[in-house]
Motif scaffolding. Structure first.
Motif, short mmCIF file in Angstrom:
data_model
loop_
_atom_site.label_atom_id
_atom_site.label_comp_id
_atom_site.label_asym_id
_atom_site.label_seq_id
_atom_site.Cartn_x
_atom_site.Cartn_y
_atom_site.Cartn_z
N UNK A 85 0.85 -1.20 0.00
CA UNK A 85 0.00 0.00 0.00
C UNK A 85 0.88 1.24 0.00
N UNK A 86 0.29 2.38 -0.39
CA UNK A 86 1.00 3.64 -0.24
C UNK A 86 1.19 3.95 1.24
N UNK A 87 2.23 4.72 1.55
CA UNK A 87 2.52 4.99 2.95
C UNK A 87 1.39 5.72 3.66
N UNK A 88 0.67 6.59 2.93
CA UNK A 88 -0.41 7.31 3.60
C UNK A 88 -1.58 6.38 3.93
N UNK A 89 -1.56 5.14 3.39
CA UNK A 89 -2.59 4.17 3.71
C UNK A 89 -2.17 3.24 4.84
N UNK A 90 -0.91 3.38 5.32
CA UNK A 90 -0.37 2.46 6.32
C UNK A 90 -1.18 2.47 7.61
N UNK A 91 -1.46 3.66 8.12
CA UNK A 91 -2.20 3.77 9.38
C UNK A 91 -3.58 3.14 9.27
N UNK A 92 -4.24 3.38 8.15
CA UNK A 92 -5.59 2.84 7.97
C UNK A 92 -5.57 1.32 7.88
N UNK A 93 -4.56 0.77 7.20
CA UNK A 93 -4.46 -0.69 7.08
C UNK A 93 -4.18 -1.33 8.44
N UNK A 94 -3.32 -0.71 9.23
CA UNK A 94 -3.02 -1.25 10.57
C UNK A 94 -4.28 -1.28 11.43
N UNK A 95 -5.06 -0.19 11.38
CA UNK A 95 -6.30 -0.15 12.16
C UNK A 95 -7.30 -1.19 11.66
N UNK A 96 -7.34 -1.38 10.34
CA UNK A 96 -8.24 -2.38 9.77
C UNK A 96 -7.87 -3.78 10.24
N UNK A 97 -6.57 -4.09 10.23
CA UNK A 97 -6.11 -5.41 10.69
C UNK A 97 -6.46 -5.62 12.15
N UNK A 98 -6.20 -4.60 12.98
CA UNK A 98 -6.46 -4.72 14.41
C UNK A 98 -7.94 -4.88 14.71
N UNK A 99 -8.79 -4.26 13.88
CA UNK A 99 -10.23 -4.36 14.12
C UNK A 99 -10.78 -5.76 13.82
N UNK A 122 -8.49 -8.77 13.60
CA UNK A 122 -7.71 -9.75 14.35
C UNK A 122 -6.65 -9.02 15.17
N UNK A 123 -6.94 -8.80 16.44
CA UNK A 123 -6.02 -8.06 17.30
C UNK A 123 -4.76 -8.86 17.62
N UNK A 124 -4.77 -10.17 17.33
CA UNK A 124 -3.62 -11.02 17.61
C UNK A 124 -2.78 -11.28 16.35
N UNK A 125 -3.09 -10.60 15.28
CA UNK A 125 -2.36 -10.80 14.03
C UNK A 125 -0.90 -10.38 14.18
N UNK A 126 -0.03 -11.15 13.54
CA UNK A 126 1.40 -10.84 13.54
C UNK A 126 1.70 -10.07 12.26
N UNK A 127 2.19 -8.83 12.39
CA UNK A 127 2.33 -7.94 11.24
C UNK A 127 3.80 -7.55 11.06
N UNK A 128 4.29 -7.70 9.84
CA UNK A 128 5.64 -7.25 9.48
C UNK A 128 5.47 -6.17 8.41
N UNK A 129 6.05 -4.99 8.65
CA UNK A 129 5.94 -3.88 7.72
C UNK A 129 7.33 -3.54 7.18
N UNK A 130 7.46 -3.59 5.86
CA UNK A 130 8.76 -3.33 5.24
C UNK A 130 8.71 -2.17 4.27
N UNK A 131 9.88 -1.58 4.01
CA UNK A 131 10.00 -0.48 3.05
C UNK A 131 9.94 -1.03 1.62
N UNK A 132 9.27 -0.29 0.75
CA UNK A 132 9.23 -0.61 -0.67
C UNK A 132 9.71 0.61 -1.43
#
Length: 290
Positions: free
Chosen positions: A253-267, A269-279
């Motif tokens: 995703x674009x970086x400005x979408x990062x925060x929204x995607x993290x909130x979506x994942x947490x909403x 599955x709060x136990x999801x394991x997330x790795x975020x890398x630079x592209x």
């Protein structure tokens, strides 16, 4: 499952967009207009109308964006456009406020006939800070951003490249009305603005890669596709310690979408394991055209 922002998040976003547009309007009047500098996009068109026909930017900015609102609403729907509409209306309001403050001599703009570099530098700092806040919290100030997102969605064009082309066309046209020195100084201000936007919003047009390990892989992939309109790839995987079979999601995703995607994942599955890398570069549907 449909992701909805919490009321507190909505309030934070609206407040940040309001502050950002206020800072942007201040910088535009205090440093840019007072020294007859230029900007790109719809703001640049509004400045040309101000310099040539003395049309207040508070009016021209809003009028120029109305047809773009309609296009954006048709292409993206109601939800994604609400923050954009609020951002444009808020910007027009604060531009009007600055016009009244200057008209009544309650605010004396910074005007120089010698050190244009100082005006250019602070113009870039204030405009970049304001837009950076707006972009970081999910808003835009309309204009070329709407056209760029439409081109990206319909044709797969790069958002950053479309915005750059529009800015070059608008600023280039100002050579017909402004001294070339001021146009060249304006390009410096645009560069400073873009760098500060990237710094504050964590790269509005760069990308992040998400690797997500979750027991809710299918609902997550459906939500990401529906809410963010981003493609998701699922990989079968097995935990080395537990031996349990799982699916791994991969999404860019674009970086400005990062925060929204993290909130979506947490909403979901709060136990999801997330790795975020630079592209550093992305080529394909939804990003750069091949």
């Amino acid at each position: 499952m449909i992701f909805k922002e919490k009321l507190s998040d909505q309030f934070t976003n609206v407040l940040a967009i309001t502050i950002g547009t206020a800072i942007y309007a201040f910088g535009l009047h205090y440093f840019v207009i007072s020294n007859e500098l230029m900007e790109g996009g719809v703001t640049g068109v509004a400045l040309l109308l101000k310099y040539v026909f003395n049309v207040p930017p508070s009016i021209s900015t809003l009028l120029c964006n109305i047809p773009l609102f309609y296009l954006g609403w048709r292409v993206f729907g109601k939800g994604p456009m609400l923050y954009t509409i609020y951002g444009v209306v808020s910007l027009s309001f604060f531009l009007w406020v600055m016009e009244q403050l200057i008209h009544n001599n309650w605010l004396i703009p910074f005007h120089t006939t010698q050190d244009y570099f100082l005006a250019t530098l602070y113009a870039g700092l204030t405009l970049g800070t304001g837009l950076g806040l707006v972009f970081r919290f999910g808003g835009t100030t309309g204009g070329s951003d709407i056209l760029a997102r439409i081109g990206n969605k319909k044709r797969g064009w790069s958002v950053g490249q479309v915005i750059l082309i529009i800015d070059v066309i608008v600023i280039g046209s100002s050579f017909l009305y402004l001294p070339k020195e001021k146009v060249l100084y304006s390009l410096v201000a645009v560069f400073v603005t873009s760098r500060l936007i990237d710094y504050i919003s964590e790269g509005a047009h760069a990308a992040k890669a998400f690797t997500i390990i979750s027991d809710q892989a299918v609902p997550l992939s459906e939500a990401i596709t529906k809410v963010l309109d981003r493609g998701v790839t699922l990989f079968p995987a097995r935990g080395a310690y537990s031996g349990n079979n799982k699916e791994v999601l991969y999404c860019v995703v674009y970086r400005h979408e990062t925060r929204r995607l993290r909130e979506l994942i947490q909403s979901i599955d709060s136990r999801a394991f997330i790795i975020i890398g630079e592209v550093h570069d992305v080529i394909g549907e939804g990003f750069k055209a091949q």
